[in-house]
Design an enzyme around this catalytic site. Structure first.
Site, PDB file in Angstrom:
ATOM      1  N   CYS A 275      13.519  10.739   7.205  1.00 46.20           N
ATOM      2  CA  CYS A 275      13.323  10.247   8.578  1.00 46.20           C
ATOM      3  C   CYS A 275      14.566  10.492   9.431  1.00 46.20           C
ATOM      4  O   CYS A 275      14.480  10.771  10.614  1.00 46.20           O
ATOM      5  CB  CYS A 275      12.987   8.765   8.543  1.00 46.20           C
ATOM      6  SG  CYS A 275      14.124   7.804   7.536  1.00 46.20           S
TER       7      CYS A 275
ATOM      8  N   LYS B  62       0.849  -1.191   0.000  1.00 42.61           N
ATOM      9  CA  LYS B  62       0.000   0.000   0.000  1.00 42.61           C
ATOM     10  C   LYS B  62       0.884   1.241   0.000  1.00 42.61           C
ATOM     11  O   LYS B  62       1.501   1.592   0.989  1.00 42.61           O
ATOM     12  CB  LYS B  62      -0.932   0.042   1.224  1.00 42.61           C
ATOM     13  CG  LYS B  62      -2.080   0.983   0.917  1.00 42.61           C
ATOM     14  CD  LYS B  62      -2.620   1.802   2.040  1.00 42.61           C
ATOM     15  CE  LYS B  62      -1.876   2.944   2.609  1.00 42.61           C
ATOM     16  NZ  LYS B  62      -1.754   4.149   1.788  1.00 42.61           N
TER      17      LYS B  62
ATOM     18  N   GLU C  30       9.637   0.891  10.664  1.00 36.70           N
ATOM     19  CA  GLU C  30      10.663   1.923  10.392  1.00 36.70           C
ATOM     20  C   GLU C  30       9.980   3.262  10.615  1.00 36.70           C
ATOM     21  O   GLU C  30       9.158   3.677   9.790  1.00 36.70           O
ATOM     22  CB  GLU C  30      11.140   1.824   8.930  1.00 36.70           C
ATOM     23  CG  GLU C  30      11.835   0.537   8.565  1.00 36.70           C
ATOM     24  CD  GLU C  30      13.239   0.452   9.149  1.00 36.70           C
ATOM     25  OE1 GLU C  30      13.796   1.489   9.561  1.00 36.70           O
ATOM     26  OE2 GLU C  30      13.767  -0.668   9.196  1.00 36.70           O
TER      27      GLU C  30
ATOM     28  N   GLU D 186       9.402  15.615  15.608  1.00 37.73           N
ATOM     29  CA  GLU D 186       9.807  15.571  14.207  1.00 37.73           C
ATOM     30  C   GLU D 186       8.960  16.565  13.397  1.00 37.73           C
ATOM     31  O   GLU D 186       7.732  16.478  13.412  1.00 37.73           O
ATOM     32  CB  GLU D 186       9.567  14.148  13.690  1.00 37.73           C
ATOM     33  CG  GLU D 186      10.050  13.922  12.283  1.00 37.73           C
ATOM     34  CD  GLU D 186       9.728  12.511  11.780  1.00 37.73           C
ATOM     35  OE1 GLU D 186       8.616  12.025  12.040  1.00 37.73           O
ATOM     36  OE2 GLU D 186      10.596  11.921  11.115  1.00 37.73           O
TER      37      GLU D 186
HETATM   38  P1  NAD Z   1       2.239   8.232   7.962  1.00 34.52           P
HETATM   39  O1  NAD Z   1       2.478   7.468   9.198  1.00 34.52           O
HETATM   40  O2  NAD Z   1       1.228   9.314   7.974  1.00 34.52           O
HETATM   41  O3  NAD Z   1       1.808   7.248   6.761  1.00 34.52           O
HETATM   42  C1  NAD Z   1       2.610   6.173   6.349  1.00 34.52           C
HETATM   43  C2  NAD Z   1       1.735   5.167   5.620  1.00 34.52           C
HETATM   44  O4  NAD Z   1       0.778   4.644   6.544  1.00 34.52           O
HETATM   45  C3  NAD Z   1       0.923   5.757   4.463  1.00 34.52           C
HETATM   46  O5  NAD Z   1       0.861   4.826   3.405  1.00 34.52           O
HETATM   47  C4  NAD Z   1      -0.456   5.947   5.084  1.00 34.52           C
HETATM   48  O6  NAD Z   1      -1.506   5.910   4.144  1.00 34.52           O
HETATM   49  C5  NAD Z   1      -0.526   4.734   6.005  1.00 34.52           C
HETATM   50  N1  NAD Z   1      -1.479   4.856   7.119  1.00 34.52           N
HETATM   51  C6  NAD Z   1      -1.983   5.974   7.682  1.00 34.52           C
HETATM   52  N2  NAD Z   1      -2.841   5.659   8.679  1.00 34.52           N
HETATM   53  C7  NAD Z   1      -2.866   4.307   8.757  1.00 34.52           C
HETATM   54  C8  NAD Z   1      -3.534   3.372   9.602  1.00 34.52           C
HETATM   55  N3  NAD Z   1      -4.370   3.785  10.553  1.00 34.52           N
HETATM   56  N4  NAD Z   1      -3.293   2.061   9.418  1.00 34.52           N
HETATM   57  C9  NAD Z   1      -2.439   1.631   8.470  1.00 34.52           C
HETATM   58  N5  NAD Z   1      -1.779   2.465   7.624  1.00 34.52           N
HETATM   59  C10 NAD Z   1      -1.995   3.791   7.774  1.00 34.52           C
HETATM   60  O7  NAD Z   1       3.662   8.782   7.514  1.00 34.52           O
HETATM   61  P2  NAD Z   1       3.990   9.706   6.264  1.00 34.52           P
HETATM   62  O8  NAD Z   1       3.555  11.092   6.570  1.00 34.52           O
HETATM   63  O9  NAD Z   1       3.531   9.062   5.015  1.00 34.52           O
HETATM   64  O10 NAD Z   1       5.605   9.636   6.240  1.00 34.52           O
HETATM   65  C11 NAD Z   1       6.391  10.397   7.066  1.00 34.52           C
HETATM   66  C12 NAD Z   1       6.863   9.603   8.264  1.00 34.52           C
HETATM   67  O11 NAD Z   1       7.544   8.432   7.842  1.00 34.52           O
HETATM   68  C13 NAD Z   1       7.867  10.374   9.105  1.00 34.52           C
HETATM   69  O12 NAD Z   1       7.579  10.191  10.464  1.00 34.52           O
HETATM   70  C14 NAD Z   1       9.202   9.725   8.743  1.00 34.52           C
HETATM   71  O13 NAD Z   1      10.186   9.860   9.729  1.00 34.52           O
HETATM   72  C15 NAD Z   1       8.783   8.306   8.526  1.00 34.52           C
HETATM   73  N6  NAD Z   1       9.766   7.578   7.705  1.00 34.52           N
HETATM   74  C16 NAD Z   1      10.595   6.671   8.309  1.00 34.52           C
HETATM   75  C17 NAD Z   1      11.571   6.023   7.563  1.00 34.52           C
HETATM   76  C18 NAD Z   1      12.526   5.039   8.199  1.00 34.52           C
HETATM   77  O14 NAD Z   1      13.228   4.376   7.458  1.00 34.52           O
HETATM   78  N7  NAD Z   1      12.595   4.926   9.515  1.00 34.52           N
HETATM   79  C19 NAD Z   1      11.684   6.293   6.198  1.00 34.52           C
HETATM   80  C20 NAD Z   1      10.821   7.200   5.619  1.00 34.52           C
HETATM   81  C21 NAD Z   1       9.862   7.857   6.373  1.00 34.52           C
END
Ligand code: NAD
Length: 490
Positions: free
Chosen positions: A286, A177, A252, A384
């Site tokens: 991240c 997804k 992650e 963050e």
């Molecule tokens: P997010 O948590 O809002 O969304 C991530 C994914 O989860 C999206 O596909 C979203 O549609 C889905 N999602 C949202 N609500 C959900 C739920 N209730 N159940 C299941 N899936 C759900 O994050 P974002 O804004 O897309 O990305 C930014 C975040 O990702 C930042 O916190 C960043 O640090 C983190 N990130 C971490 C890494 C790593 O390697 N540690 C890498 C990239 C980004």
């Protein structure tokens, strides 16, 4: 792109009930594609297709066969490398050279795991000495089964590759997804899969909203393993959903990484790494080193140069020649970042940025932003922001720097810069983070483990550890003693 944007069981289909959504070019705010969002029923169909594919053949294939498939995927993506990079710019907003690097890394990731898939055949069924000659034991690495993979928007194709490539290499099947903000390159991955003849159901792609498609995938009882990349709050929800039926899970998550600069560094070199650490990929990384700790002695000179250099960064649409910093990914994220900046203003002097650049009246642009000495209890310092906001504090001693760096609920990464390599190594070892960089900041390598300590995550991706994520270890132990077994005798 027509409305059949769900890739399920090897076919492009429209959703059973899900709604429509648009992909927006963040440099203009204009719609570039209309997509259909997967609903609960579509996710169910995708998981069932992945189960059938796993049990029918994919879970039983040899690593060498899967390696050929991964190489074919890499070849297919490589043929459209430039087209994919441009698509990524339009969907995500990043400057073209960054998108080109991401696509090349994604292709490299498929090739890397092709090699590990081949090696897996050699590792299979290795004998283990259990210290009792009457028993022979062999160790098997079996695919974990059906995987649900949920990814964010900051490196769309690369995040997909980091999950899909090791899973396929292990013999697992996938339901991916992508983020609702950047689904287009994941759909191109589906196209590549269909073009190379990947068996139906091995890779399914369900674009859609987190609360609907993401949540449905996280709680689906047919998923054996969940691999999630995203924010801490969503990671926590995904983990709760996985707890219901004890799914294998890797997370992650976010970070608030520190970069410690000692007073013996070359200021010009340090400034380059600081800029790269916080402003690369629009500051939406991240592991962005968003907390800068500078030793008191050099702070005035270093900050003067840093602010000058930040003001020189060229901001604009990612497809424009020479642009170094594109827009933030979406209107919602723009509001979130601007909200954090405005909330931080009374708390700390703003050294530069914090506003929309005057020459860019539309799109989601924000100038590179630097705050000086925010309170260590403030959200600016602790939370963050995920968008080109750097916070600076000064320190006197090594112990103080290390304590400040480690005083965070996150533990994804951290960096230290010093010409005293013994001190740098000592500090790197003391950092409570999954990655510590010495005299550099945010490089990542497909070969090296990636993941966080504390609330930054569970488990590791990339390298051989990324493959282990998708393998279940099994021992097969056989009695081969000469005597019949008597349970009450030694
Ligand atoms: P997010 O948590 O809002 O969304 C991530 C994914 O989860 C999206 O596909 C979203 O549609 C889905 N999602 C949202 N609500 C959900 C739920 N209730 N159940 C299941 N899936 C759900 O994050 P974002 O804004 O897309 O990305 C930014 C975040 O990702 C930042 O916190 C960043 O640090 C983190 N990130 C971490 C890494 C790593 O390697 N540690 C890498 C990239 C980004």
């Amino acid at each position: 792109m027509n409305e059949a944007t769900l890739y399920i069981d090897g076919r492009w289909v429209t959703p059973k009930q899900g709604s429509q959504f648009s992909s927006i070019d963040p440099a203009t705010g204009e719609c570039i594609a209309a997509l259909s969002a997967a609903g609960v029923e579509d996710v169910d169909l995708a998981v069932k297709a992945a189960r059938r594919a796993f049990e029918r053949d994919w879970g039983k294939t040899r690593g060498s066969e899967r390696a050929s498939v991964l190489e074919a995927l890499a070849d297919n993506l490589e043929r459209r490398q430039q087209e994919l990079a441009v698509l990524e710019v339009r969907d995500n907003g990043k400057p073209l050279p960054e998108a080109e690097r991401d696509v090349a890394d994604a292709i490299g990731c498929f090739r890397y795991y092709a090699n590990l898939a081949r090696e897996l055949d050699e590792r299979q069924d290795q004998p283990l000495d259990v210290g009792d000659a009457r028993f022979s034991c062999r160790i098997r690495h079996e695919p974990v089964g059906v995987t649900g993979q949920i990814i964010p928007w900051n490196f769309p194709l690369l995040m997909a590759a980091r999950k899909v490539a090791p899973a396929l290499a292990a013999g697992a099947t996938c339901v991916l997804k992508p983020s609702e903000l950047t689904s287009l390159s994941a759909l191109e991955l589906g196209l590549a899969a269909s073009r190379i003849g990947l068996p139906p159901g091995v890779l399914n792609i369900v674009p859609g909203f987190g609360v609907e498609a993401g949540a449905a995938l996280a709680r689906h009882p047919g998923v054996d393993k969940l691999a999630f990349t995203g924010s801490v709050p969503t990671g926590s929800k995904v983990m709760s959903a996985a707890a219901a039926d004890i799914k294998n899970i890797s997370l992650e998550l976010g970070g608030k990484s520190a970069l410690i600069v000692f007073d013996d560094v070359d200021i010009e070199a340090a400034v380059e790494w600081i800029l790269f650490g916080i402003f690369r990929n629009q500051g939406q990384v991240c592991s962005a080193t968003s907390r800068l700790l500078v030793q008191e002695e050099i702070a005035p000179r270093l900050l003067e140069r840093l602010v000058e250099a930040a003001r020189d960064i060229r901001i604009g649409p990612g497809l424009e020649e020479g642009v170094q910093l594109g827009p933030l990914v979406s209107a919602g994220h723009y509001r979130k970042v601007m909200g954090a900046i405005d909330q931080g203003r009374p708390d700390a002097p703003l050294l530069t940025g914090g506003v929309r650049p005057r020459h860019l009246p539309r799109g989601y642009f924000v100038e590179p932003t630097i705050f000086d000495e925010p309170d260590i209890r403030s959200p600016l310092w602790r939370e963050e922001t995920f968008g080109r906001v750097l916070c600076v504090r000064r320190f006197k001693t090594e112990a103080e720097a290390l304590a400040l760096a480690n005083d965070s609920r996150y533990g994804l990464a951290a960096a230290v810069m010093s010409t005293d390599l013994e001190r740098a190594a000592r500090v790197a070892n003391g950092l409570r983070a999954g990655t510590a960089w010495v005299n550099c900041s945010p490089p990542t390598f497909t070969q090296a483990p990636w993941g966080g300590m504390k609330q930054s995550g569970i488990g590791r991706e990339l390298g051989r550890w990324g493959l282990e994520n998708y393998l279940a270890l099994k021992q097969v132990t056989q009695y081969c003693g000469d005597e019949p077994w008597r349970w009450h005798l030694k």
